[in-house]
Enzyme design. Structure first.
Site, PDB file in Angstrom:
ATOM      1  N   PHE A  76       0.843  -1.294   0.012  1.00  0.00           N
ATOM      2  CA  PHE A  76       0.052   0.081  -0.086  1.00  0.00           C
ATOM      3  C   PHE A  76       0.787   1.323   0.159  1.00  0.00           C
ATOM      4  CE2 PHE A  76       0.944  -0.113   4.532  1.00  0.00           C
ATOM      5  CZ  PHE A  76       0.918   1.158   4.715  1.00  0.00           C
TER       6      PHE A  76
ATOM      7  N   LYS B 261      -1.446  -6.511  -9.616  1.00  0.00           N
ATOM      8  CA  LYS B 261      -2.308  -6.749  -8.532  1.00  0.00           C
ATOM      9  C   LYS B 261      -2.134  -5.763  -7.548  1.00  0.00           C
ATOM     10  CE  LYS B 261      -3.261  -7.920  -4.808  1.00  0.00           C
ATOM     11  NZ  LYS B 261      -3.747  -7.082  -3.643  1.00  0.00           N
TER      12      LYS B 261
ATOM     13  N   GLU C 210      -5.043  -3.732  -2.117  1.00  0.00           N
ATOM     14  CA  GLU C 210      -6.284  -3.565  -2.212  1.00  0.00           C
ATOM     15  C   GLU C 210      -6.765  -2.240  -1.058  1.00  0.00           C
ATOM     16  OE1 GLU C 210      -4.881  -5.839  -1.011  1.00  0.00           O
ATOM     17  OE2 GLU C 210      -5.440  -6.905   1.175  1.00  0.00           O
TER      18      GLU C 210
ATOM     19  N   SER D 194       4.983  -7.151   3.259  1.00  0.00           N
ATOM     20  CA  SER D 194       5.598  -7.442   4.556  1.00  0.00           C
ATOM     21  C   SER D 194       6.356  -8.963   4.490  1.00  0.00           C
ATOM     22  CB  SER D 194       4.479  -7.800   5.679  1.00  0.00           C
ATOM     23  OG  SER D 194       3.521  -8.522   5.318  1.00  0.00           O
TER      24      SER D 194
ATOM     25  N   CYS E 221       9.500   1.537   3.676  1.00  0.00           N
ATOM     26  CA  CYS E 221      10.440   0.112   4.077  1.00  0.00           C
ATOM     27  C   CYS E 221      11.898   0.807   4.068  1.00  0.00           C
ATOM     28  CB  CYS E 221      10.470  -0.834   3.082  1.00  0.00           C
ATOM     29  SG  CYS E 221      11.262  -0.153   1.440  1.00  0.00           S
TER      30      CYS E 221
ATOM     31  N   GLU F  23       9.203  -4.472  13.075  1.00  0.00           N
ATOM     32  CA  GLU F  23       8.876  -3.440  12.167  1.00  0.00           C
ATOM     33  C   GLU F  23       7.641  -2.617  12.632  1.00  0.00           C
ATOM     34  OE1 GLU F  23       7.642  -4.440   7.987  1.00  0.00           O
ATOM     35  OE2 GLU F  23       8.737  -2.808   7.547  1.00  0.00           O
TER      36      GLU F  23
HETATM   37  P1  NAD Z   1       1.327  -6.679   2.913  1.00  0.00           P
HETATM   38  O1  NAD Z   1       2.249  -7.926   2.908  1.00  0.00           O
HETATM   39  O2  NAD Z   1       0.219  -6.841   3.855  1.00  0.00           O
HETATM   40  O3  NAD Z   1       0.660  -6.718   1.617  1.00  0.00           O
HETATM   41  C1  NAD Z   1       1.315  -6.693   0.333  1.00  0.00           C
HETATM   42  C2  NAD Z   1       0.429  -7.426  -0.834  1.00  0.00           C
HETATM   43  O4  NAD Z   1       0.474  -8.804  -0.502  1.00  0.00           O
HETATM   44  C3  NAD Z   1      -0.756  -6.990  -1.032  1.00  0.00           C
HETATM   45  O5  NAD Z   1      -1.231  -6.754  -2.335  1.00  0.00           O
HETATM   46  C4  NAD Z   1      -1.697  -7.808  -0.400  1.00  0.00           C
HETATM   47  O6  NAD Z   1      -3.122  -7.834  -1.002  1.00  0.00           O
HETATM   48  C5  NAD Z   1      -1.165  -9.051  -0.390  1.00  0.00           C
HETATM   49  N1  NAD Z   1      -1.211  -9.955   0.634  1.00  0.00           N
HETATM   50  C6  NAD Z   1      -1.329  -9.473   1.928  1.00  0.00           C
HETATM   51  N2  NAD Z   1      -1.393 -10.642   2.724  1.00  0.00           N
HETATM   52  C7  NAD Z   1      -1.532 -11.780   1.922  1.00  0.00           C
HETATM   53  C8  NAD Z   1      -1.699 -13.012   1.996  1.00  0.00           C
HETATM   54  N3  NAD Z   1      -1.719 -13.645   3.432  1.00  0.00           N
HETATM   55  N4  NAD Z   1      -1.624 -13.929   1.270  1.00  0.00           N
HETATM   56  C9  NAD Z   1      -1.423 -13.594   0.029  1.00  0.00           C
HETATM   57  N5  NAD Z   1      -1.330 -12.323  -0.470  1.00  0.00           N
HETATM   58  C10 NAD Z   1      -1.477 -11.428   0.726  1.00  0.00           C
HETATM   59  O7  NAD Z   1       2.227  -5.216   2.879  1.00  0.00           O
HETATM   60  P2  NAD Z   1       1.431  -3.858   3.143  1.00  0.00           P
HETATM   61  O8  NAD Z   1       0.906  -3.579   4.460  1.00  0.00           O
HETATM   62  O9  NAD Z   1       0.472  -3.480   2.018  1.00  0.00           O
HETATM   63  O10 NAD Z   1       2.772  -3.186   2.987  1.00  0.00           O
HETATM   64  C11 NAD Z   1       3.656  -2.776   4.037  1.00  0.00           C
HETATM   65  C12 NAD Z   1       4.867  -3.735   4.098  1.00  0.00           C
HETATM   66  O11 NAD Z   1       5.627  -3.570   2.971  1.00  0.00           O
HETATM   67  C13 NAD Z   1       5.876  -3.425   5.017  1.00  0.00           C
HETATM   68  O12 NAD Z   1       6.394  -4.340   5.689  1.00  0.00           O
HETATM   69  C14 NAD Z   1       7.218  -2.529   4.344  1.00  0.00           C
HETATM   70  O13 NAD Z   1       8.256  -2.900   4.860  1.00  0.00           O
HETATM   71  C15 NAD Z   1       6.806  -3.563   3.198  1.00  0.00           C
HETATM   72  N6  NAD Z   1       7.693  -2.830   1.950  1.00  0.00           N
HETATM   73  C16 NAD Z   1       8.886  -3.275   1.517  1.00  0.00           C
HETATM   74  C17 NAD Z   1       9.476  -2.705   0.510  1.00  0.00           C
HETATM   75  C18 NAD Z   1      10.778  -3.126   0.060  1.00  0.00           C
HETATM   76  O14 NAD Z   1      11.400  -2.632  -0.975  1.00  0.00           O
HETATM   77  N7  NAD Z   1      11.750  -3.909   0.774  1.00  0.00           N
HETATM   78  C19 NAD Z   1       8.829  -1.601  -0.054  1.00  0.00           C
HETATM   79  C20 NAD Z   1       7.639  -0.941   0.390  1.00  0.00           C
HETATM   80  C21 NAD Z   1       7.083  -1.789   1.158  1.00  0.00           C
END
Ligand code: NAD
Length: 491
Positions: free
Chosen positions: A151, A175, A178, A228, A283, A384
């Protein structure tokens, strides 16, 4: 706004999803509902993958020089709609307009780099590997690829991958998160305007059910994920089990070290921007500041003052330096972590919980928060937070600070503030993280460098952006040729 339920873009058409479930998209500053996002079922992923697979047969035959003409057009369309795209990012994601413009600029830079594909995608060759035999290495596209995005950067993150994938002759599925699907919806209207052949790019909204269908679909050959770490680990193993190429960028807990010889004014300003910019939802946000020796008290005082002065509010309003966090759940989770920190013995130097922001009383705001004296082994030192919370730790030497950092399971970013070249080199050489900042607070690689997370912050081999992306989106083919002299025609 209030735009109803979002549509998918599949095979060159905007389609109503047959999803039985949808989720609200909220403005986190006002809590106004902006629309509903469908949780697209597996049948819609299948439709997108099939369309992408058919389109790829023709798209890979379009010469690279012609493929990038669509990207040049996309760049000019992104620039044309720059202001309105940036506003959409702020409205759905909460960051300030300046921050939204910054991320959009980074997205465009990735388009620019991908326009170099006719050079970047070249292979190599060697004549006479044995007498009269030549060997060449060619790069060919992988097929259909997909990105599953988080997000916190609704525009930029899909662009770490998509322009390279397309330029290399792959077709693509996005994708979006959401929580922030509106920005990609707008971007896809621009992609449509470029005139890309149908099926080359596809947008499928959704959540876990949709992601699982992407991971399991046999025609999708490569997956890029950013989010994450627990989800990154899950996606990495499930996609790899299906024999796919996969790169997963995960979460982080980024340390910065402040040495006594650092420029205090500059350091404080940069660390505050890193820890509290984008409401700490980056991140690459600084999350723990390790002060070494005598700088402890001065830095603590300076960062506390800066944190208190930060102007918090709705990111479209003039002069705002920090917006809300993404959801109420997020806000409550951050509150819980702050409580945990104090239970573990840290002192709550600045408490940003439950602020009242005039005009936005219902918004999901957390003001900058500082926990002093965080213990090295405590849960908060390793968790985190993904909110505007900075922990302070105090150590006696650079060696001690580096050793603490290297014990951490995370490896996204580590930064050092100093005026000593020797200390900087030692840090750069010894510290175990993939993105390093020296007097830099957000060491975000430019589009022509890989976004190099390590350890629990990355699962895979090739990262997003630049040459890594070109390698990820191509497979190598080696051809060994023998043409005996006796087969040459005499003309
Ligand atoms: P998230 O892991 O909750 O969601 C990311 C994506 O995965 C979304 O599209 C979501 O629909 C999908 N998703 C979530 N849970 C899922 C599941 N159980 N099974 C399958 N798909 C699933 O992450 P977020 O809250 O949207 O973003 C924040 C996180 O992203 C933080 O941990 C941040 O550090 C990380 N991030 C990392 C980088 C990097 O380059 N390393 C960059 C930006 C954000």
């Amino acid at each position: 706004m209030g735009i109803g339920t979002l549509h998918n873009y599949i095979d060159g058409e905007w389609r109503v999803s047959g999803a039985t479930e949808s989720m609200p998209v909220m403005n986190p500053a006002t809590t106004e509902e902006l629309g509903q996002v469908p949780v697209s079922p597996a049948t819609e992923v299948d439709r997108a993958a099939t369309a992408a697979s058919v389109a790829q047969q023709e798209w890979r035959r379009v010469p690279p020089q012609e493929r990038i003409q669509y990207l040049f057009k996309l760049k000019s369309l992104l620039e044309r709609d720059f202001e309105s795209l940036a506003e959409t990012i702020t409205i759905e994601c909460g960051k300030t307009l300046k921050e939204s413009k910054g991320e959009l600029q980074r997205a465009i830079e990735n388009v620019e780099v991908a326009c170099g594909i006719p050079t970047l995608m070249q292979g190599y060759n060697l004549e006479d590997i044995a007498q009269g035999i030549d060997e060449i290495m060619i790069r060919q596209p992988v097929g259909v690829a997909a990105v599953i995005a988080p997000f916190n950067f609704p525009a930029m993150i899909p662009f770490w991958f998509m322009p390279y994938a397309l330029a290399c002759g792959n077709t693509y599925i996005v994708k979006p998160s959401e929580k922030v699907p509106l920005t990609m919806e707008k971007v896809f209207h621009l992609l449509e305007e470029t005139g890309l052949p149908k099926g080359v790019v596809n947008l499928v909204h959704g959540a876990k059910e949709t992601v699982d269908a992407i991971l399991d679909h046999p025609q999708i050959r490569a997956i890029s994920f950013v989010g994450s770490s627990p989800v990154a680990r899950y996606i990495y193993s499930r996609a790899a089990e299906q024999g796919k190429r996969v790169q997963c960028q995960g979460g982080a807990k980024n340390p910065i070290i402040v040495l006594p010889d650092a420029d205090l004014e500059m350091t404080t300003r940069i660390v505050a921007d890193s820890a509290f910019g984008c409401a700490g939802q980056r991140c690459l946000a600084a999350s723990i500041a390790l002060t070494v020796g005598s700088v402890r008290d001065n830095f603590r005082e300076a960062i506390a003052t800066t944190a208190t002065e930060r102007k918090v509010g709705f990111g479209l309003d003039e002069g705002i330096q920090m917006g809300p966090v993404i959801t109420q759940n997020s806000q409550q989770r951050i509150h819980g972590i702050i409580d945990r920190g104090t239970q573990e013995g840290a002192e709550l130097l600045i408490d940003g919980r439950n602020p009242s922001i005039p005009g936005y009383e219902k918004g999901y705001f957390v003001r900058p928060t500082i926990l002093d004296g965080v213990n090295a082994g405590s849960a908060i030192a390793g968790t985190e937070i993904f909110g505007p919370v900075l922990g302070l730790m105090h150590v006696d030497s650079l060696d001690e600070a580096i050793s603490l950092i290297n014990q951490s399971p995370w490896g996204n970013m580590a930064c050092l503030f100093t005026s000593s070249g020797g200390s900087a080199r030692k840090f750069r050489y010894e510290v175990e993280a993939g993105n390093i900042g020296i007097n830099i607070g957000v060491a975000a690689p430019m589009a022509f460098f890989p976004f190099s997370g390590w350890k629990e912050s990355f699962f895979g081999d090739l990262h997003g952006q630049g040459r890594h992306a070109v390698e990820f989106f191509t497979q190598t083919k080696v051809v060994i040729e023998r043409w005996p002299k006796t087969w040459s025609r005499q003309f």
